[in-house]
Structures are given as structure tokens and as C-alpha cells.
Design a protein around this motif. Structure first.
Motif, PDB file in Angstrom:
ATOM      1  N   LEU A  45       0.831  -1.211   0.000  1.00 33.97           N
ATOM      2  CA  LEU A  45       0.000   0.000   0.000  1.00 33.97           C
ATOM      3  C   LEU A  45       0.865   1.261   0.000  1.00 33.97           C
ATOM      4  N   GLY A  46       2.056   1.150  -0.609  1.00 39.24           N
ATOM      5  CA  GLY A  46       2.940   2.307  -0.679  1.00 39.24           C
ATOM      6  C   GLY A  46       3.727   2.556   0.597  1.00 39.24           C
ATOM      7  N   VAL A  78      -9.409   1.082  11.336  1.00 42.29           N
ATOM      8  CA  VAL A  78     -10.378   1.858  10.555  1.00 42.29           C
ATOM      9  C   VAL A  78      -9.860   2.125   9.142  1.00 42.29           C
ATOM     10  N   ALA A  79      -8.613   2.543   9.020  1.00 40.52           N
ATOM     11  CA  ALA A  79      -8.069   2.869   7.698  1.00 40.52           C
ATOM     12  C   ALA A  79      -8.110   1.630   6.798  1.00 40.52           C
ATOM     13  N   THR A  82     -11.559   0.700   5.766  1.00 42.73           N
ATOM     14  CA  THR A  82     -12.076   1.651   4.786  1.00 42.73           C
ATOM     15  C   THR A  82     -11.445   1.408   3.413  1.00 42.73           C
ATOM     16  N   LEU A  83     -10.159   1.068   3.384  1.00 46.36           N
ATOM     17  CA  LEU A  83      -9.534   0.708   2.107  1.00 46.36           C
ATOM     18  C   LEU A  83     -10.309  -0.418   1.442  1.00 46.36           C
ATOM     19  N   PHE A  86     -14.351   1.028   0.846  1.00 44.72           N
ATOM     20  CA  PHE A  86     -14.451   2.076  -0.174  1.00 44.72           C
ATOM     21  C   PHE A  86     -13.854   1.619  -1.508  1.00 44.72           C
ATOM     22  N   TYR A  87     -12.676   1.013  -1.452  1.00 46.64           N
ATOM     23  CA  TYR A  87     -11.896   0.845  -2.686  1.00 46.64           C
ATOM     24  C   TYR A  87     -11.616  -0.606  -3.053  1.00 46.64           C
ATOM     25  N   VAL A  89      -9.809  -2.786  -1.708  1.00 49.02           N
ATOM     26  CA  VAL A  89      -8.430  -3.250  -1.538  1.00 49.02           C
ATOM     27  C   VAL A  89      -8.434  -4.518  -0.688  1.00 49.02           C
TER      28      VAL A  89
ATOM     29  N   ASP B  97      -8.705   8.649   9.928  1.00 48.03           N
ATOM     30  CA  ASP B  97      -8.306   7.274   9.621  1.00 48.03           C
ATOM     31  C   ASP B  97      -9.003   6.751   8.368  1.00 48.03           C
ATOM     32  N   ALA B 101      -7.463   6.168   4.009  1.00 44.73           N
ATOM     33  CA  ALA B 101      -7.639   5.136   2.983  1.00 44.73           C
ATOM     34  C   ALA B 101      -7.592   5.769   1.595  1.00 44.73           C
ATOM     35  N   GLN B 108      -0.684   5.503  -3.868  1.00 40.98           N
ATOM     36  CA  GLN B 108      -0.235   4.236  -4.443  1.00 40.98           C
ATOM     37  C   GLN B 108      -0.468   4.231  -5.959  1.00 40.98           C
ATOM     38  N   SER B 126     -15.274   3.946  -7.536  1.00 40.09           N
ATOM     39  CA  SER B 126     -15.406   3.026  -6.397  1.00 40.09           C
ATOM     40  C   SER B 126     -16.458   3.528  -5.410  1.00 40.09           C
ATOM     41  N   LEU B 127     -16.557   4.848  -5.281  1.00 41.69           N
ATOM     42  CA  LEU B 127     -17.524   5.421  -4.332  1.00 41.69           C
ATOM     43  C   LEU B 127     -18.895   5.630  -4.981  1.00 41.69           C
TER      44      LEU B 127
END
Lengths: 314, 314
Positions: A45-46, A78-79, A82-83, A86-87, A89, B97, B101, B108, B126-127
Motif C-alpha cells: 500500500l505504498g 479503521v483505515a 475503509t480501504l 471504499f476501494y 483493496v 483514519d 484510505a 499508491q 469506487s464510491l
């Protein structure tokens, strides 16, 4: 037990961190140098993730999650969640929100041109560590696992994503032939009064350290006690895949085979009371309780090891 | 009001996002293209932060923090607080947090060679956004604020760290001379039936968009309505430093001076009912309620603007 000895410990994550914690409780921090496996490290994730460095650092700082033995206590995710939500990942590799602070800060330092040794020094000093925490190398030497079922996997894919279930055929330390010891690791080892190899997985956690170019030669050139502590107790590993890997490599799961793995490097071996004695080995050895469940266990193993090694000179 | 018109909106953050939300509620998403200021963007803690893009994206996705008008609702700040408590990182720029994301995923994508346009497209799809969300440019064109007290500041230093309190002397769009319009922005504008300039801060939010090389020429070459909505109501800004900046630049805080700022670009102006009429201006204008407190206010302003512009053709 003398407090004026300089000790270098080679170690991986959870198991090694326990012994590190025991040593740090009985010795002044400035006498201790921890040389940590970075073969598990990866960009994700970078972010530059260094699982073993962080496990040792959090443990020594008293911040580690006591239930897991790694990660930070009281952390949320949480992060990461959410990845995923939301996305989309794939979040097979757990990263806590507090833990992210470490990865963000380290990645930022690396991107600004600091070495991993410098970055680790900055992070560990911030968390109040007296002991020196050193990566085994400043170069990236990713451990690659050749498996029977899935071919070659990156270490974290093998270890976390597939929970070390694929059968291991062989291990490669990519880039080790071009790697080098850092000044800090070399100096610490050359000044050491004793070198300990923690009860970490020899194949997954210690072999990467030994694969750093120059490490084996330096260790064999030292004229001091170099002592390994068994990670095998009563024919099993305390945690993780050590026993499984030994079987897959066609070896009996014995402390003797652990000692054999370190042939030429160690001159002493701390065996567990539950194991068979090493037998006719030329190696000095002692049998004590090596299972570390409590803080007292950690201190006792550290003290027993140091006292025993000190008695060699007598 | 026709639903078959293609509308391009130039906008900044919070104020612009409100009108964007109103438009998105009354028009099909595929008719809407939002071209967003990226002059506020910066690299921070190793992450690419795009405040206006995220404000618009979160608003359109129904995820925005309704109290702040930016950020995500129900967000925490564990990672940021830990960066401060563990590593002493100055955390003047708030990052939640959940919000992390977005920054991690975008950074990235950028590091993997995607353009900001591509990355933004991926995130916003994605959203669930139907409307096209476009950065004003794929190049970095950071807005620099020359202040009386502190010399030149980066935008976020000026806006967030110093809460837009230093007196503004001038504004620079660093790198704009080497920038270019993206294919996506150019195509959207050339196909537009109408261009709206949202009630964003003309100097801080819209000027950076107009500074992209080729933007002014393209806008003036269009043969369609180009309409700005006043960000000044009754001699004051709804939020933020628009009125303060006008005073610092020696201008009276009037809608007429907002319209003047867009001279040569707009051919219509949506003025607020509370303001003085524009007077002898050649510009078409209308006076309506432009204050958007509720969802109904947003829809009403969007509908009044579209209906009015449609009436030009009659």
C-alpha cells in the motif's frame, strides 16, 4: 552475571522479541544490540512494512499487543477496513491505525533518503529504547519461499496470506549476493563480548540474517561465545512453522537438528529441559526451561543463558 | 429545464461542493463534469493530499462530514494522533483514519504511474459517482501565497496552519506556465452546453483552474453560456477568506467585483438577492437566493440557475 558485557542478539519477530525483552529487563540498554531480520519486509500500500523490527521495537517499548505478540495494544483498523469497503483493496495483511503511524513515518524517512538503519534508530529512540535496534542490512533482501503447491511466494504471501500452509521446498534470499553489512552491525559484532541467536525460526528468521554478505565470515571470525537458544521444545515449535518446515525439509524435529543448522557459527547451545540432550556433539550445551510465557520466564532464560556463558571463562 | 444538456462546473471545495450536490440531485450524473481545483494539493507524510477533489467526491458520494463540509462523517484520527504521540510529528493538517484510505490508495496509484485524472476516476467510481470528477490538470500546480507577515507560504500552510490570518499580498500558481489541459478536461469543455463557475473563492479556488495553460483561451473560445455564481452575499463570504482577501487586495467586497474578476470569461452572473444589482454591466445577471444551508437550497439554486440560462435561448 556481569553487567559490563556487550551483547549482540540476532533475532526475528515474536519468539526473539520475548528473549530480547528478558535481556532488556536485566541488562543496561546500552549493552544490548538487536540485529533483526528484515527478510520479511515488503512494500505494501505504498508503505515499507518491517514486521520483525516493529515487533521487537514495540515489545521493548512495552507497547506490543500482549495477546498477539505483535502489533500495538489497543489498536483499531479503521483505515484498513475503509480501504476495503471504499476501494475494494484486499486487506489480508493487517495494519492497525496506530501501527500505520510507524509505517508512514518510516516510509517518509526512507523516501527522504534515510537508510533503514537511520530510520529505525529515529523511530526506536522516539519510543524510548536505550538498546540499539538494527536492521540486518540497509539493502532489501526479500525472503522468497518456493512452495510445492503455489510455486514461489513472497514471504508475507506465504506467511500471512496463506498462513504458512503451502509445503515449503526451498528458501531464497533475493539480492543477498549484492548485500553488505552495515557499519553499525559490523561494529557491534566486532565489539561484542557475546553473540546470542534468539529462539526464532532458523530457516525463516535467522537464515536471512546469516545470508547478508559478510555475516557468516564475520561471525566465524569472532573469538567470543556465540550461542543459540532452541526454538524447538519437546518436538514442537512454541509458535509458527518451525516444526512444519523441518518436516518438509526431511529433518527430524529435534534440538540437535537446530544445533546442526548453526554448525560452524555457534560454540554454545541452550537446549530445553524437555528435549533430548544433544548427545555426542562437540558443542557446549545446557538444558534449561526455554518456554517464555511470563515476564519472569523471559528474565530467567536471559539470566540462565548469560550466567552459563559467563561460567565458560571460569 | 432540459436534462439533455452537458454541464461542466469549475469549482473548489466546500462552497463548490454544495452546488455540485444540488446539480447532482436534479441532473443525470453522466451529464455532469466537475473540474476541480488542485492548487491546494500537496505531498504530506508521504501521501498526496487533494483537499478539494476529496471534498467534492465525499459530498457527491453522501459521505462528507456534514458539520465540517469536508472530511468523512464518523471519522477518527488514531493514526494522526499516534504520529504525534509516538514520533512527535506536527499534526496541524488533520487526516482522519477513514480519509487515510483515500490518500493511501491515491498515492499508491500515482506512484504506480497513474495520472491524477486516472486515480481520481478510479476512486470516484469506487464510491459510486456517476458524474465525471476531474482534476484541473495532471501536473502539480501548487498555489503559493505571498503574505505580508510571513513571506511566501504553501497553500495549506497559509490556509490551515495559519488559518488564513496572514495578510495576502499576491498569489502565484507555481509551474502553471508548463502545465497543460488534460484530454478529459478539454473534451468536456468543448462538448459542454453550459459552463458553471461555482460560488468558490475566485482567488484561491477558481484562479488556479484558470491558470492552467490553455484554460482561459479555451473558455473564451466557447460559444455557450459561461455563468458564475457569486460567493459574496451581503458584503460577506459565506465561509472562508473571500471577503478578507478582497479587502487585502484593495477591493470593495461586492458581487460586482466578483463579476469583474471573471471579465472576458463569463457571459452570465448569478447574483444574490441580498446584493446590489451589478448596475450598468453588459453581463446578463439574475438575483436569487444563493445561500445553501439545506439540501433544498442546493437544489433550488441549481434549478434556478439552469432554468435561467435555458431561458436565454428563448
Amino acid at each position: 552475571m556481569a553487567l559490563d558485557k556487550d551483547i549482540v542478539v540476532l533475532l526475528g519477530g515474536v519468539g526473539g522479541a520475548k528473549l530480547a525483552s528478558g535481556l532488556a529487563q536485566i541488562l543496561p540498554g546500552q549493552r544490548l544490540t538487536f540485529v533483526v531480520n528484515t527478510g520479511d519486509d515488503f512494500w505494501h500500500l505504498g508503505l515499507r512494512i518491517c514486521p520483525d523490527l516493529d515487533t521487537v521495537m514495540y515489545t521493548l517499548a512495552g507497547l506490543v499487543n500482549p495477546d498477539l505478540g505483535w502489533g500495538l495494544k489497543g489498536d483499531s483498523a479503521v483505515a484498513l477496513e475503509t480501504l476495503n469497503s471504499f476501494y475494494g483493496v484486499d486487506t489480508w495483511f493487517r495494519l492497525g491505525d496506530k501501527d500505520l503511524a510507524t509505517h508512514l513515518q518510516r516510509s517518509q524517512l526512507l523516501r527522504c533518503g534515510r537508510s533503514l538503519t537511520e530510520a529505525t534508530g529515529r523511530l526506536s529512540k522516539s519510543l524510548g529504547l536505550d538498546a540499539a535496534l538494527l536492521p540486518m542490512s540497509d539493502e532489501e533482501i526479500p525472503t522468497k519461499i518456493e512452495t510445492l503447491e503455489l510455486g514461489e511466494l513472497g514471504f508475507q504471501e506465504y506467511f500471512v496470506k496463506h498462513r504458512w500452509q503451502p509445503a515449503l521446498k526451498s528458501i531464497r534470499h533475493a539480492g543477498s549476493e549484492k548485500s553488505s553489512l552495515t557499519t553499525q552491525v559490523r561494529s557491534a559484532l566486532m565489539a561484542a563480548d557475546m553473540v546470542l541467536i534468539a529462539p526464532s525460526n532458523p530457516w525463516l528468521s535467522v537464515a536471512p540474517i546469516l545470508a547478508v554478505k559478510g555475516m557468516r565470515d564475520l561471525l566465524t571470525s569472532l573469538d567470543v561465545p556465540v550461542v543459540a537458544v532452541t526454538p524447538i521444545i519437546g518436538g514442537a515449535a512454541v509458535k509458527g512453522p518451525t516444526a512444519k518446515i523441518m518436516s518438509e525439509l526431511g529433518q527430524e524435529v529435534t534440538a540437535a537438528n537446530i544445533a546442526n543448522f548453526y554448525t560452524g557459527i555457534i560454540n554454545g547451545f541452550v537446549n530445553d529441559s524437555q528435549n533430548e540432550p544433544l548427545g555426542c556433539s562437540e558443542l557446549r550445551s545446557i538444558q534449561v526451561n526455554t518456554l517464555m510465557k511470563t515476564e519472569d520466564d523471559k528474565k530467567s532464560l536471559a539470566r540462565a543463558t548469560l550466567d552459563w556463558v559467563e561460567s565458560w571463562g571460569a
